[in-house]
Structure formats: C-alpha cells, structure tokens
Design a protein around this motif. Structure first.
Motif, mmCIF file in Angstrom:
data_model
loop_
_atom_site.group_PDB
_atom_site.id
_atom_site.type_symbol
_atom_site.label_atom_id
_atom_site.label_comp_id
_atom_site.label_asym_id
_atom_site.label_seq_id
_atom_site.Cartn_x
_atom_site.Cartn_y
_atom_site.Cartn_z
ATOM 1 N N VAL A 196 59.009 36.546 94.016
ATOM 2 C CA VAL A 196 58.582 36.025 95.312
ATOM 3 C C VAL A 196 58.711 34.502 95.270
ATOM 4 O O VAL A 196 58.242 33.867 94.338
ATOM 5 C CB VAL A 196 57.127 36.417 95.627
ATOM 6 N N VAL A 197 59.361 33.938 96.287
ATOM 7 C CA VAL A 197 59.620 32.504 96.320
ATOM 8 C C VAL A 197 59.071 31.925 97.628
ATOM 9 O O VAL A 197 59.330 32.476 98.699
ATOM 10 C CB VAL A 197 61.142 32.234 96.234
ATOM 11 N N PRO A 198 58.302 30.823 97.567
ATOM 12 C CA PRO A 198 57.852 30.188 98.813
ATOM 13 C C PRO A 198 59.051 29.831 99.680
ATOM 14 O O PRO A 198 60.102 29.436 99.181
ATOM 15 C CB PRO A 198 57.129 28.931 98.336
ATOM 16 N N TYR A 199 58.897 29.989 100.998
ATOM 17 C CA TYR A 199 60.007 29.742 101.914
ATOM 18 C C TYR A 199 59.500 29.000 103.138
ATOM 19 O O TYR A 199 58.688 29.527 103.892
ATOM 20 C CB TYR A 199 60.637 31.079 102.328
ATOM 21 N N GLY A 200 59.946 27.782 103.320
ATOM 22 C CA GLY A 200 59.617 27.015 104.520
ATOM 23 C C GLY A 200 58.230 26.403 104.495
ATOM 24 O O GLY A 200 57.497 26.513 103.522
ATOM 25 N N PRO A 201 57.868 25.761 105.594
ATOM 26 C CA PRO A 201 56.579 25.058 105.686
ATOM 27 C C PRO A 201 55.435 26.010 106.022
ATOM 28 O O PRO A 201 55.657 27.167 106.387
ATOM 29 C CB PRO A 201 56.812 24.094 106.852
ATOM 30 N N GLU A 202 54.202 25.513 105.900
ATOM 31 C CA GLU A 202 53.042 26.259 106.380
ATOM 32 C C GLU A 202 52.992 26.163 107.897
ATOM 33 O O GLU A 202 53.474 25.198 108.484
ATOM 34 C CB GLU A 202 51.749 25.700 105.789
ATOM 35 N N HIS A 203 52.397 27.179 108.531
ATOM 36 C CA HIS A 203 52.289 27.238 109.990
ATOM 37 C C HIS A 203 50.839 27.453 110.381
ATOM 38 O O HIS A 203 50.087 28.103 109.661
ATOM 39 C CB HIS A 203 53.160 28.372 110.528
ATOM 40 N N THR A 204 50.457 26.961 111.555
ATOM 41 C CA THR A 204 49.072 27.058 111.996
ATOM 42 C C THR A 204 48.739 28.379 112.662
ATOM 43 O O THR A 204 47.568 28.702 112.826
ATOM 44 C CB THR A 204 48.726 25.905 112.960
ATOM 45 N N SER A 205 49.733 29.173 113.045
ATOM 46 C CA SER A 205 49.479 30.479 113.648
ATOM 47 C C SER A 205 50.599 31.446 113.289
ATOM 48 O O SER A 205 51.704 31.027 112.928
ATOM 49 C CB SER A 205 49.364 30.367 115.171
ATOM 50 N N GLU A 206 50.302 32.729 113.415
ATOM 51 C CA GLU A 206 51.324 33.742 113.155
ATOM 52 C C GLU A 206 52.472 33.606 114.157
ATOM 53 O O GLU A 206 53.635 33.766 113.792
ATOM 54 C CB GLU A 206 50.728 35.140 113.249
ATOM 55 N N PHE A 207 52.143 33.313 115.394
ATOM 56 C CA PHE A 207 53.168 33.154 116.424
ATOM 57 C C PHE A 207 54.129 32.023 116.053
ATOM 58 O O PHE A 207 55.351 32.201 116.100
ATOM 59 C CB PHE A 207 52.527 32.869 117.785
ATOM 60 N N ASP A 208 53.595 30.863 115.667
ATOM 61 C CA ASP A 208 54.444 29.732 115.259
ATOM 62 C C ASP A 208 55.311 30.113 114.056
ATOM 63 O O ASP A 208 56.487 29.740 113.991
ATOM 64 C CB ASP A 208 53.599 28.508 114.914
ATOM 65 N N ALA A 209 54.717 30.841 113.116
ATOM 66 C CA ALA A 209 55.464 31.248 111.925
ATOM 67 C C ALA A 209 56.630 32.156 112.300
ATOM 68 O O ALA A 209 57.750 31.976 111.818
ATOM 69 C CB ALA A 209 54.527 31.952 110.949
ATOM 70 N N GLU A 210 56.375 33.122 113.176
ATOM 71 C CA GLU A 210 57.440 34.048 113.569
ATOM 72 C C GLU A 210 58.538 33.339 114.365
ATOM 73 O O GLU A 210 59.722 33.635 114.194
ATOM 74 C CB GLU A 210 56.854 35.211 114.345
ATOM 75 N N GLU A 211 58.157 32.403 115.214
ATOM 76 C CA GLU A 211 59.158 31.621 115.947
ATOM 77 C C GLU A 211 60.031 30.824 114.983
ATOM 78 O O GLU A 211 61.244 30.756 115.142
ATOM 79 C CB GLU A 211 58.465 30.675 116.944
ATOM 80 N N TRP A 212 59.396 30.200 113.985
ATOM 81 C CA TRP A 212 60.140 29.420 112.996
ATOM 82 C C TRP A 212 61.105 30.327 112.230
ATOM 83 O O TRP A 212 62.267 29.983 112.007
ATOM 84 C CB TRP A 212 59.174 28.725 112.033
ATOM 85 N N LEU A 213 60.631 31.524 111.831
ATOM 86 C CA LEU A 213 61.478 32.433 111.074
ATOM 87 C C LEU A 213 62.663 32.909 111.905
ATOM 88 O O LEU A 213 63.771 33.056 111.386
ATOM 89 C CB LEU A 213 60.676 33.626 110.563
#
Length: 65
Positions: free
Chosen positions: A30-47
C-alpha cells in the motif's frame, strides 16, 4: 485536549493482490497517493481527475490532533 481533525487520504494498492484475495487479509503493498482531503466528496473529485488506469485505491480517514 483538542478535538481530532478528520481528513481523508488515498492509498494505492496492487490490483493483483486485492483481486486474488477474499475475506480478511493484510494488504502487503500500500502506497500513499496524493494529498489529504477535507471531505470524501473532495477526495473523490480529486481522484476522478488524477487516477491512473489499472490501479486500485483505498480511501482512509486520517485523524490528527
């Protein structure tokens, strides 16, 4: 004591490792990928904009104080 702050972080995983296993098992690669996000919605948009074809991702809540 300060209240913990909850953010979200993606981790990428080897698709073959996830696909071949069933049930409870440790993920070895497992490898960290990308920045931290403040919400699940923001994370999914970024992905949606940054995912690499053929990879699998795990979104985990990360708490800090």
């Amino acid at each position: 004591m300060d209240r913990p702050v909850k953010n979200y972080k993606f981790f990428s995983a080897d698709p073959a490792e996830i696909d071949r296993e069933r049930g409870n098992f440790p993920i070895q690669y497992v490898v960290p990928y990308g920045p931290e996000h403040t919400s699940e919605f923001d994370a999914e948009e970024w992905l949606n904009e940054n995912a690499e074809p053929g990879k699998k991702y795990i979104l985990i809540p990360v708490y800090s104080t």
